[in-house]
Each structure stands twice: as structure tokens, then as C-alpha cells.
Design an enzyme around this catalytic site. Structure first.
Site, short mmCIF file in Angstrom:
data_model
loop_
_atom_site.label_atom_id
_atom_site.label_comp_id
_atom_site.label_asym_id
_atom_site.label_seq_id
_atom_site.Cartn_x
_atom_site.Cartn_y
_atom_site.Cartn_z
N CYS A 2 5.76 -8.75 -5.05
CA CYS A 2 6.59 -9.92 -4.74
C CYS A 2 5.71 -11.15 -4.55
O CYS A 2 4.61 -11.05 -4.02
CB CYS A 2 7.44 -9.76 -3.49
SG CYS A 2 8.66 -8.44 -3.59
N ARG A 28 2.84 -10.83 -9.74
CA ARG A 28 3.00 -10.08 -8.49
C ARG A 28 4.28 -9.25 -8.45
O ARG A 28 4.50 -8.49 -7.51
CB ARG A 28 3.01 -11.06 -7.30
CG ARG A 28 1.66 -11.67 -7.02
CD ARG A 28 1.77 -12.61 -5.83
NE ARG A 28 2.05 -11.89 -4.61
CZ ARG A 28 1.14 -11.50 -3.72
NH1 ARG A 28 -0.13 -11.78 -3.94
NH2 ARG A 28 1.48 -10.86 -2.64
N TRP A 73 9.17 -7.48 -6.75
CA TRP A 73 8.80 -6.11 -7.11
C TRP A 73 9.53 -5.23 -6.12
O TRP A 73 9.22 -5.22 -4.93
CB TRP A 73 7.28 -5.94 -6.99
CG TRP A 73 6.80 -4.58 -7.41
CD1 TRP A 73 6.49 -4.18 -8.69
CD2 TRP A 73 6.56 -3.45 -6.57
NE1 TRP A 73 6.08 -2.87 -8.68
CE2 TRP A 73 6.12 -2.39 -7.39
CE3 TRP A 73 6.69 -3.22 -5.21
CZ2 TRP A 73 5.80 -1.13 -6.91
CZ3 TRP A 73 6.37 -1.96 -4.71
CH2 TRP A 73 5.92 -0.93 -5.56
N ASN A 97 7.95 -11.41 1.12
CA ASN A 97 7.03 -10.47 0.48
C ASN A 97 6.53 -9.53 1.57
O ASN A 97 6.07 -9.99 2.61
CB ASN A 97 5.86 -11.24 -0.15
CG ASN A 97 4.66 -10.35 -0.46
OD1 ASN A 97 3.53 -10.73 -0.24
ND2 ASN A 97 4.91 -9.16 -0.96
N GLY A 98 6.65 -8.22 1.32
CA GLY A 98 6.18 -7.25 2.31
C GLY A 98 7.27 -6.23 2.59
O GLY A 98 8.17 -6.03 1.77
N GLU A 462 -11.81 5.71 -14.70
CA GLU A 462 -11.29 4.34 -14.85
C GLU A 462 -10.68 4.14 -16.24
O GLU A 462 -9.62 3.50 -16.38
CB GLU A 462 -12.41 3.33 -14.59
CG GLU A 462 -12.08 1.88 -14.90
CD GLU A 462 -10.86 1.31 -14.17
OE1 GLU A 462 -10.36 1.94 -13.23
OE2 GLU A 462 -10.39 0.24 -14.60
N LYS A 466 -6.82 2.92 -16.99
CA LYS A 466 -6.53 1.73 -17.78
C LYS A 466 -5.56 2.06 -18.91
O LYS A 466 -4.59 1.35 -19.14
CB LYS A 466 -7.84 1.18 -18.35
CG LYS A 466 -7.92 -0.29 -18.52
CD LYS A 466 -8.25 -1.07 -17.27
CE LYS A 466 -7.48 -0.66 -16.06
NZ LYS A 466 -8.01 -1.11 -14.81
N GLU A 469 -1.88 2.95 -17.57
CA GLU A 469 -1.06 1.90 -16.96
C GLU A 469 -0.58 0.87 -17.97
O GLU A 469 0.49 0.30 -17.79
CB GLU A 469 -1.73 1.26 -15.75
CG GLU A 469 -2.80 0.27 -16.03
CD GLU A 469 -3.38 -0.37 -14.77
OE1 GLU A 469 -2.62 -0.73 -13.87
OE2 GLU A 469 -4.61 -0.49 -14.70
N HIS A 485 -11.40 25.56 -16.79
CA HIS A 485 -10.79 26.03 -15.55
C HIS A 485 -9.31 25.62 -15.48
O HIS A 485 -8.72 25.66 -14.40
CB HIS A 485 -11.56 25.49 -14.35
CG HIS A 485 -12.98 25.97 -14.31
ND1 HIS A 485 -13.31 27.28 -14.05
CD2 HIS A 485 -14.14 25.33 -14.57
CE1 HIS A 485 -14.63 27.43 -14.12
NE2 HIS A 485 -15.15 26.25 -14.44
N LYS A 585 0.59 -6.83 -9.27
CA LYS A 585 -0.85 -7.06 -9.15
C LYS A 585 -1.40 -6.75 -7.76
O LYS A 585 -2.35 -5.99 -7.63
CB LYS A 585 -1.15 -8.51 -9.54
CG LYS A 585 -2.62 -8.87 -9.53
CD LYS A 585 -3.35 -8.22 -10.68
CE LYS A 585 -4.81 -8.60 -10.75
NZ LYS A 585 -5.56 -7.67 -11.62
#
Ligand code: M6R
Length: 590
Positions: A2, A28, A73, A97-98, A462, A466, A469, A485, A585
């Protein structure tokens, strides 16, 4: 997670200014958006599910001098028109936001007074609560409401009849930029207009009253506070694609520049002796972060262990905050965060600091929550990173962490090594046909596995994050020795495995993994810095030979190659790599 905006100006066009800010802040959160404008007849609100651009026409028509806005978001309640912010009640309109942790009990309490929420959000209770406490003084009502809230919140609040807005910070960031005749609040600096060069960063617990004439700061008991603005170099924060199709493409192209700038800033300003003392004096060293920042920690652990000849741990911050080590005393925490606002990283670090730990923050945002907790800040000089997927900031984190790990030795030599890395990064990004070929393979795969040993495995972790996502292809990373395994059971002709082979001491072992996958019918490609490995394999499978480099620095090159590949795969599949579904983000909520 948000984004909120507020605007108070002497001239009109407030809704349009807020709309432009929301466009810059959309990374965001991007499932719904809304704007409230203060007019003579009261507050007008427009809000819709969908991207910010769906507000364009209405925003251009609304005008006004005072406005607030939001890009969402979703945390509580699906993306929908009714759940979009702003939320209104009586004279108040609120963007948030939160997370309001005690919203259920507040909702019940307010319902008993006849004030019912119409949305499924936690945020709406703020508007209801402020209205229930309102006796003609908007600041007193907002402050009284804030004292009842638990959780994390950045708020911007309009009140009908009050010529300004009220901004509040509690664990979620708010910056207020000043330009002549206008004040502009936002969750992040890149959302502020270029002319707002002087910026105030609210502290936790701050309430700011913003009018076209000025700002006043208070704590939640309404005691006046003094806050000092900082002058921000706008170039560093521009949220502009600069001619590239996507931010991800632009930001990946800035990998080399980020490594150079981070090394240069470190040499110029780092307290090398102080860092060396912390490293030498600590009984325990913990690197922590989330997502890509955690993955940078995985690589860094090897750097620290090699340089200090001791064990170092890397902890996922969302775990560490609830499962800290038994003794925090004489611990050194290295907290890694691009935004510096990731709730889990901030809380984990705070908890350890309160237990007596020393903290070094490695961050791209110098005015963030993590910098306020840290004893020492090591900057990552990536500039504004807008794409949700972290790319250049990862490079900067690797560079900063590498230099920190060398503080007990020859830092200048390490910085020179990084200059060599930067040159090679440019070379890697010019090997476009390799990235294209790999993206063609990935795009038709049901799943992609990234394999490697040691640092190659850390780089694989990483690379896998990448790819998944931005492309939504299932992907995971494994140490190549783990294949037999369990993971080998997943290998068939619809899966691809990318095997990273840059560590000479385990190269032969990883070549065996290539054969294990191949003979089970899986597609295999290899990424290597080792010409011998390339010669051995290139006749029967795709091999991307990267420029030769010190094995410990190979993760930088692998990351650039696989960032570019992930980008091309996403674009090939018609995804928007800058705004992957369901993500945002800055993860400022738990
Ligand atoms: O701002 P931070 O570095 O603390 O963010 C941590 C993660 O949320 C972030 O790296 C996330 O995993 C990215 N989307 C990865 O590309």
C-alpha cells in the site's frame, strides 16, 4: 505494501497531483486505488478496484487544494471497489498503509455505538473511530483515535471543513516533501514530485498537521515536536524508465553502476576500523533479511567465514524475530534491507538490539526504519528501485557485504576487485543471445530447478526467486548433492534444470549432477565461469560461459545473467515483470 499520498497546496489541481504521486507509488500495491478531495461542499471520494490509471479522468476533473490518495495491496478483504481506500465516516476520510491489529475489537465496539463498517478492511475502523471521537477538533480526534490503535500504520486523514490533512506514522513510513506553496506526503520518496527537495521523515508516533501554509509536528499526546528536514538529491530517487520497456530491464542494466557506486561510497565514508572491531569483538555474527536481501546474506556468509575463519549464521528475519538466539549479548547483527522498512527485518533487528546486540544496517534507503535502529549504516547505492523484483539492490548488497567482510584485511584491494566485477557485469549483460536462449527454454518448462554447490547454490537460490516471482513458473533451488535425496523424482522432459558451475573445487560433482538429470530425460543448461567445464559439456547441452572471475565473486555474474534471463522469460510469457501478481515492493506488514 500500500502507498499513501497527501497534498496541501495554495493552488488547485490537488487531485491531479495526488494521482501523479500514486502512479509513482504504484509499485507498493496495485489492486485498487482511490482519491479524496476536500471541496467547499465537503469531501468527494473516487475509488476503484484495478490500477491507478482507472482514476485518471476523475482525478483531472476533481481539482481542489487538499487531497489524499491510496494504492492498495490487499491484506484484509479482497480487492474491490468497497475495500479500496479512502474510507469515509462522518467528516473524515482516511487512507492507511499497514495493519490495524486490534481492528476486530474496535469494529465490535463501534458497531455497539451504531457505527458499522461497510468494507472488510481493518483500515475503515480508523475513520469510524476518529468520527466517534470528534468534537470539532480534527487533530484531537485523530490523536485520540491513534492512541487506541495497535499495529503498524501510516495514515493520511482529511476532515471536512479543515483546510489541510493530518499524517501519522507508526512503524510504516511517511515522508513529507516541501516545495514552494505546496506540501506533499508519501510512503516513499520517489513518489514526491521533483521540486519537493526538502523532505521531513516522520518518526514513529509522529502526527503531522499539514496545511498549504506549513507543517506542525506532534506526538500522540499532542506535545509539539521539532523535526528537521533533509535535502534530497532528486536524481538518486527518480522513478523514470529512462527509455527502457520496464523498470526491471533498466534496473538490471544498472547492476555494474551500483557495484561501483556502492564501493566508492564505502571507501569514502565507511568506518572501516569500527566495523573491524565489531567483527573481531562479536561472539556471534548473524546476518538477517527477507527474500532477496536474505539471499544476499547467504552469499555474504561465505565471505565472512572465509575472511574471519569462523562460523557465521544467516537467518530469515520473519523467523529470527520469533526465534532469536538464546543470548543477544555481544552479538553482531548485520541487517540487510533494500527498503529499510521491511517489517520482519526491522522487528527482528530491534529485538536483538534490545537484547544488547550491535547492529550494522546495509540498506538502499538512508532515511528508513532500519537506519534508526542501527549503530552503523553501510549504504547500498542502487538509487530508486521501482520494480518489485530486487535486481540492482542485490548487487549493491553483495558489494557492501563483501567490503564489510574485508574490513579486517585489505579493503582497498577488495574495492579494486569489485571494479573488476563491474567491468565483467557489463560483459555479461552484452551476452544477450545466451539470455534469450535460456529464456526460451525456461518459458516452455513446467518447472525450473536451479542447482549448484557452495556459493553456486547460494546464487541458485536468488536466481530461482527471481524467475518464479516475475514469470510465475514453478522454481526451486537445491544443492546439487541433494538431487538424489528427493528432487530427482520431479525431473522429467517437462522440467529444466539450470546447473551453476563456478566453484572449481566442486565443479566435477556438479558435472555429475548434469548427467544425473540428463539421463532421466530432463532438460539441462549450464551457467559457468570455467572454460574447462564449458568445453566438456557444450557439445550436448546449452552452456553459457561467463567471463572468468575469482570463484568467490562469481555470484555477481550469475545474478546479472539470471536477472536478465528472468526478465526475458517474463516478457516472453506476457507477464508484467515490474508488478508481479500478489506482490508489492515494500513489505511493511508482517
Ligand atoms: O526491502 P527489503 O530488501 O527488505 O525487501 C525484502 C524482500 O521483500 C524483497 O527482497 C523481495 O523478496 C523481492 N521481491 C525479491 O525480488
Amino acid at each position: 505494501m500500500c502507498g499513501i499520498i497527501g497534498y496541501a497546496g495554495l493552488v488547485g489541481g490537488a487531485a491531479e497531483r495526488v494521482y501523479e504521486g500514486l502512479l509513482r507509488l504504484e509499485y507498493r500495491g496495485y489492486d485498487s486505488a482511490g482519491i479524496s478531495v476536500l471541496g467547499e461542499g465537503g469531501i468527494t471520494t473516487i475509488k476503484r478496484s484495478g490500477r491507478v490509471s482507472c482514476l485518471e479522468k476523475a482525478a483531472r476533473e476533481l481539482g481542489g487544494n487538499i487531497a489524499i490518495g491510496h494504492t492498495r495491496w490487499a491484506t484484509h478483504g479482497a480487492p474491490s471497489d468497497v475495500n479500496a481506500h479512502p474510507h469515509n465516516c462522518g467528516v473524515f476520510s482516511v487512507v492507511h498503509n499497514g495493519i490495524i491489529e486490534n481492528y476486530s475489537e474496535l469494529k465490535e465496539e463501534l458497531a455497539a455505538q451504531g457505527k458499522k463498517c461497510v468494507s472488510e478492511t481493518d483500515s475503515e475502523v480508523v475513520a469510524l473511530l476518529a468520527d466517534s471521537l470528534y468534537c470539532g477538533d480534527p487533530l484531537a480526534a485523530v490523536a485520540a483515535a491513534v492512541r487506541r490503535l495497535r499495529g503498524s500504520f501510516a495514515l493520511a486523514v482529511l476532515c471536512s471543513g479543515f483546510n489541510g490533512f493530518i499524517a501519522v506514522r507508526q512503524k510504516s513510513p511517511v515522508a513529507i516533501g516541501v516545495s514552494s506553496g505546496a506540501y506533499f506526503a508519501a510512503s516513499d520518496v520517489p513518489a514526491l514530485p521533483d521540486e519537493a527537495e526538502d523532505v521531513y521523515f516522520l518518526e514513529d508516533g509522529d502526527i503531522a498537521v499539514v496545511t498549504p501554509e506549513g507543517i506542525a509536528f506532534y506526538d500522540s499526546a499532542l506535545n509539539g515536536q521539532k523535526r528537521i528536514s533533509c535535502r534530497i538529491l532528486r536524481g538518486q530517487f527518480t522513478a523514470d524508465k529512462g527509455g527502457y520497456a520496464h523498470f526491471m530491464e533498466k534496473e538490471t542494466a544498472e547492476d555494474a553502476r551500483t557495484v561501483r557506486d556502492t564501493a566508492e561510497a564505502f571507501l569514502r565514508s565507511a568506518d572501516v576500523g569500527g566495523i573491524a572491531n565489531l567483527l573481531k569483538g562479536a561472539d556471534e555474527i548473524i546476518i538477517t533479511g527477507c527474500g532477496t536481501a536474505y539471499n544476499a546474506g547467504l552469499i555474504a556468509r561465505r565471505y565472512f567465514e572465509e575472511a574471519l575463519c569462523r562460523r557465521v549464521s544467516v537467518e530469515i528475519a520473519s523467523e529470527l524475530r520469533y526465534y532469536p538466539p538464546p543470548s543477544g549479548k555481544n552479538t553482531l547483527v548485520i541487517a540487510v534491507s533494500q527498503s529499510g522498512e521491511t517489517a520482519d527485518t526491522v522487528e527482528a533487528t530491534l529485538r536483538l538490539r534490545e537484547g544488547g546486540a550491535s547492529v550494522i544496517a546495509v540498506t538502499n534507503c538512508g532515511y528508513s526504519a532500519i537506519t534508526r535502529i542501527a549503530h552503523m549504516v553501510v549504504p547500498v547505492c542502487a538509487g530508486a528501485e521501482i520494480c518489485v523484483a530486487a535486481t540492482k539492490s542485490y548487487m549493491g548488497q553483495l558489494a557492501a557485504l563483501y567490503l564489510i567482510s574485508r574490513c579486517t584485511g585489505d579493503v582497498a584491494a577488495a574495492a579494486e576487485e569489485l571494479e573488476g566485477v563491474a567491468e565483467k557485469l557489463e560483459e555479461v549483460l552484452s551476452q544477450e543471445e545466451r539470455a534469450v536462449a535460456l529464456s526460451e527454454l525456461f518459458a516452455v518448462s513446467f518447472a525450473v530447478f536451479f542447482l549448484g554447490r557452495g556459493l553456486d547454490y547460494d546464487a541458485a537460490v536468488e536466481a530461482s526467486l527471481k524467475l518464479k516471482e516475475v514469470s510465475y513458473i514453478f522454481s526451486d533451488a537445491y544443492p546439487s548433492g541433494e538431487l538424489k535425496h528427493g528432487t530427482l523424482a520431479l525431473v522429467d522432459e517437462n522440467t529444466s534444470s539450470l546447473i551453476i558451475i563456478c566453484q572449481p573445487q566442486t565443479a566435477k560433482k556438479s558435472v555429475s549432477a548434469v548427467h544425473e538429470v540428463l539421463c532421466r530425460g530432463g532438460e539441462v543448461a549450464v551457467l559457468t565461469t570455467l572454460p574447462d567445464v564449458a568445453r566438456e559439456l557444450e557439445d550436448f547441452l546449452p552452456v553459457w560461459l561467463l567471463p572468468p572471475v575469482e570463484p568467490r565473486l562469481a555470484p555477481f555474474l550469475c545474478a546479472a545473467a539470471l536477472q536478465r534471463t528472468a526478465y526475458l522469460t517474463a516478457v516472453r510469457l506476457g507477464r508484467n515483470p515490474d508488478k508481479p501478481r500478489n506482490l508489492a515492493k515494500s513489505v511493511t506488514v508482517e
